[in-house]
Scaffold this active site. Structure first.
Site, PDB file in Angstrom:
ATOM      1  N   GLU A 294      33.969   6.861  14.738  1.00  0.00           N
ATOM      2  CA  GLU A 294      32.953   6.530  15.746  1.00  0.00           C
ATOM      3  C   GLU A 294      33.395   6.995  17.135  1.00  0.00           C
ATOM      4  O   GLU A 294      32.572   7.243  18.010  1.00  0.00           O
ATOM      5  CB  GLU A 294      32.674   5.019  15.739  1.00  0.00           C
ATOM      6  CG  GLU A 294      31.274   4.682  16.228  1.00  0.00           C
ATOM      7  CD  GLU A 294      30.849   3.248  15.919  1.00  0.00           C
ATOM      8  OE1 GLU A 294      29.912   3.071  15.133  1.00  0.00           O
ATOM      9  OE2 GLU A 294      31.456   2.312  16.455  1.00  0.00           O
ATOM     10  N   HIS A 323      46.112   8.362  -8.290  1.00  0.00           N
ATOM     11  CA  HIS A 323      45.383   8.540  -9.547  1.00  0.00           C
ATOM     12  C   HIS A 323      43.910   8.800  -9.295  1.00  0.00           C
ATOM     13  O   HIS A 323      43.068   8.628 -10.170  1.00  0.00           O
ATOM     14  CB  HIS A 323      45.578   7.293 -10.424  1.00  0.00           C
ATOM     15  CG  HIS A 323      47.024   7.046 -10.716  1.00  0.00           C
ATOM     16  ND1 HIS A 323      47.652   7.515 -11.848  1.00  0.00           N
ATOM     17  CD2 HIS A 323      47.993   6.427  -9.971  1.00  0.00           C
ATOM     18  CE1 HIS A 323      48.932   7.170 -11.811  1.00  0.00           C
ATOM     19  NE2 HIS A 323      49.171   6.524 -10.686  1.00  0.00           N
ATOM     20  N   LYS A 437      19.037   2.534  14.610  1.00  0.00           N
ATOM     21  CA  LYS A 437      18.771   1.156  15.073  1.00  0.00           C
ATOM     22  C   LYS A 437      17.329   1.047  15.559  1.00  0.00           C
ATOM     23  O   LYS A 437      16.616   0.108  15.221  1.00  0.00           O
ATOM     24  CB  LYS A 437      19.691   0.805  16.251  1.00  0.00           C
ATOM     25  CG  LYS A 437      21.044   0.303  15.872  1.00  0.00           C
ATOM     26  CD  LYS A 437      21.700  -0.290  17.116  1.00  0.00           C
ATOM     27  CE  LYS A 437      23.200  -0.260  16.992  1.00  0.00           C
ATOM     28  NZ  LYS A 437      23.896  -0.619  18.206  1.00  0.00           N
TER      29      LYS A 437
HETATM   30  O1  PA5 Z   1      32.756  -0.080  17.640  1.00  0.00           O
HETATM   31  C1  PA5 Z   1      31.637  -0.416  18.013  1.00  0.00           C
HETATM   32  O2  PA5 Z   1      31.312  -0.439  19.193  1.00  0.00           O
HETATM   33  C2  PA5 Z   1      30.613  -0.843  16.981  1.00  0.00           C
HETATM   34  O3  PA5 Z   1      31.092  -0.638  15.690  1.00  0.00           O
HETATM   35  C3  PA5 Z   1      30.270  -2.318  17.175  1.00  0.00           C
HETATM   36  O4  PA5 Z   1      31.423  -3.088  17.076  1.00  0.00           O
HETATM   37  C4  PA5 Z   1      29.237  -2.780  16.143  1.00  0.00           C
HETATM   38  O5  PA5 Z   1      28.105  -1.981  16.205  1.00  0.00           O
HETATM   39  C5  PA5 Z   1      28.863  -4.242  16.374  1.00  0.00           C
HETATM   40  O6  PA5 Z   1      28.377  -4.410  17.658  1.00  0.00           O
HETATM   41  P1  PA5 Z   1      28.244  -5.821  18.302  1.00  0.00           P
HETATM   42  O7  PA5 Z   1      29.600  -6.385  18.544  1.00  0.00           O
HETATM   43  O8  PA5 Z   1      27.504  -5.611  19.588  1.00  0.00           O
HETATM   44  O9  PA5 Z   1      27.472  -6.691  17.361  1.00  0.00           O
END
Ligand code: PA5
Length: 463
Positions: A294, A323, A437
């Site tokens: 990410e 494996h 989203k």
């Molecule tokens: O790393 C990130 O920013 C995302 O993976 C968030 O942690 C995830 O989308 C959850 O977001 P939030 O904490 O606002 O619910």
């Protein structure tokens, strides 16, 4: 006592491995490139963007976490963390590494009367129903973790959990079964918590989800089960300090980012496999997978054109995946770097009994420990890869303790922001996750969201 972890990258270097990095290149152009990346990261730190680097020193926040954890641990038998992505993966990594895979199956005495811990990320109704059916509402705490307070998966779980608790205890008492971990000032969760007097812990505004494992996001679930936060944070602090240098050879996170970036851009080795040889560290590999993916998988603007960039992380487990993946790692495309994690003290001594002395295929095992076998398999696999010209490196952990884990988590996070600078991307944002989203909001009927038109499946292409 905490010992330092070591990063052995010899099997990425020439002439140890075919096509390895030349020492002169590491100390020359790559060291210079790292200095530039370090300057970019230092500037962001000076602007206050990299709050995760300050978490090991946030003593006031830690006191707040411990105070709540102490109180809740005495009352609740089950703690359920509701959080996804960066709001769930860190808690799972700490839980599995430091409490072990059988924590919830242990007796109260074995757990020293600390609560069981469940981390639920996916809004899969089957999992959620099965879990609720096994919990006693009067003795269950829900730690709702969402920085934004608007994540559909987590908030849907919260709404279900809230109704479930309220069906069992009166409304007044229900709020005492929730702890919100969220932004200190913004978001719906903060609003609800303020309005209803639900206890809350802050996620610092300058700490993004995937960099939040050492904030209350990861610390509360660990502390409520008795994990020594001071040791975890001391380990992280030690690594943060080790990495305060722009001299490449002295900076473990700098070396990691440099060799992985270099392997990708100059040799097309864009798949970065993290393969711990310890079951307890498997969730750390999954946590890293999200961190690396990410943070670094982004579109970079080159002369106005969006150019896709970024490595592909892959979580694996040794020896299990010998494996499963090893055939591909040995003979498949030359597009991977394997990062092993070796644990010197496994935490349990299991001797393999000598039996069947006349059967050579079994006799050699007798008298060795199982831990020795696992570590030997890691060493043998690293050597096998090296002989095939497949670059690999190893993190050596003296043990899976709080301090050692704190070091590893901090190293991987710092390497991620250095790599961001090397790839020319912002490692702190995630614009690519927004469209799906928005489409979900529209399809679920969220007010103010445009209802998207999704074409019906074309019968020609459906079997
Ligand atoms: O790393 C990130 O920013 C995302 O993976 C968030 O942690 C995830 O989308 C959850 O977001 P939030 O904490 O606002 O619910």
């Amino acid at each position: 006592m905490m010992e330092r972890i070591r990063f052995d990258f010899g099997n990425l270097m020439a002439p140890n491995v075919d096509g390895g990095v030349d020492a002169a290149v590491l100390d020359g152009p790559l060291a210079e490139h790292f200095r530039e990346a370090y300057a970019v990261v230092s500037a962001r730190r000076a602007q206050g963007d990299l709050g995760f680097l300050d978490l090991p020193y946030a003593t006031e926040t830690v006191s707040g976490v411990l105070e709540l954890a102490d109180g809740f641990a005495q009352w609740f038998e089950d703690v359920v963390v509701l959080g996804i992505g960066g709001s769930g993966l860190g808690a799972t990594a700490l839980k599995e590494a430091l409490l072990g895979p059988f924590w919830n199956a242990m007796s109260d005495e074995e757990r020293d009367h600390f609560p069981r811990l469940h981390v639920v990320d996916n809004p899969d109704p089957h999992t959620f129903r099965m879990l609720l059916d096994r919990l006693e509402p009067g003795r269950t705490l829900f730690n709702v973790v969402s920085k934004s307070g608007a994540t559909a998966e987590t908030m849907s779980q919260y709404l279900v959990a809230r109704a479930w608790i309220e069906a069992a205890v009166d409304e007044e008492k229900a709020r005492g079964h929730f702890l919100f971990t969220t932004d200190p000032t913004h978001g719906v969760l903060r609003q609800i918590g303020d309005a209803e007097g639900v206890p809350m812990l802050p996620v610092p505004p300058n700490v993004g989800g995937r960099f939040s494992v050492l904030s209350p996001v990861g610390l509360f679930p660990a502390a409520v089960c008795g994990v020594a936060l001071d040791e975890l944070l001391a380990g992280a602090a030690d690594m943060e300090q080790r990495c305060q240098t722009d001299e490449l050879r002295s900076n473990p996170a700098g070396v990691l980012a440099t060799v992985l970036h270099q392997a990708d851009v100059s040799a097309g080795r864009s798949i970065h496999v993290l393969m711990p040889y310890a079951d307890r560290l498997r969730p750390v590999a999954l946590w890293f997978q999200q961190l690396w993916a990410e943070s670094l998988g982004k579109a970079v603007r080159v002369s106005g054109e969006a150019q896709p960039t970024g490595p592909t992380p892959l979580a694996a487990l040794g020896a299990t995946d010998q494996h499963s993946l090893l055939q591909l790692l040995m003979e498949g495309p030359h597009d991977k770097v394997v990062l092993f994690v070796d644990v010197e003290e496994s935490g349990a001594h299991v001797e393999i009994p000598s039996r069947h002395p006349g059967i050579p295929a079994l006799a050699y095992l007798g008298g060795h420990s199982m831990g020795h076998l696992l570590r030997t398999e890691r060493a043998a696999t690293a050597e096998a890869l090296r002989r095939e010209g497949r670059p690999n490196a190893t993190f050596h952990l003296p043990r899976v303790g709080e301090g050692e884990l704190g070091q590893l988590l901090m190293l991987l996070q710092i390497a991620t922001v250095y790599a961001g600078a090397m790839y020319g991307v912002d490692p702190l944002d995630q614009p690519g996750v927004e469209l799906s989203k928005r489409l979900t909001y529209g399809l679920m009927g969220r007010e103010g969201s445009e209802v998207p038109e999704i074409p019906e499946p074309d019968a020609r292409w459906v079997l």
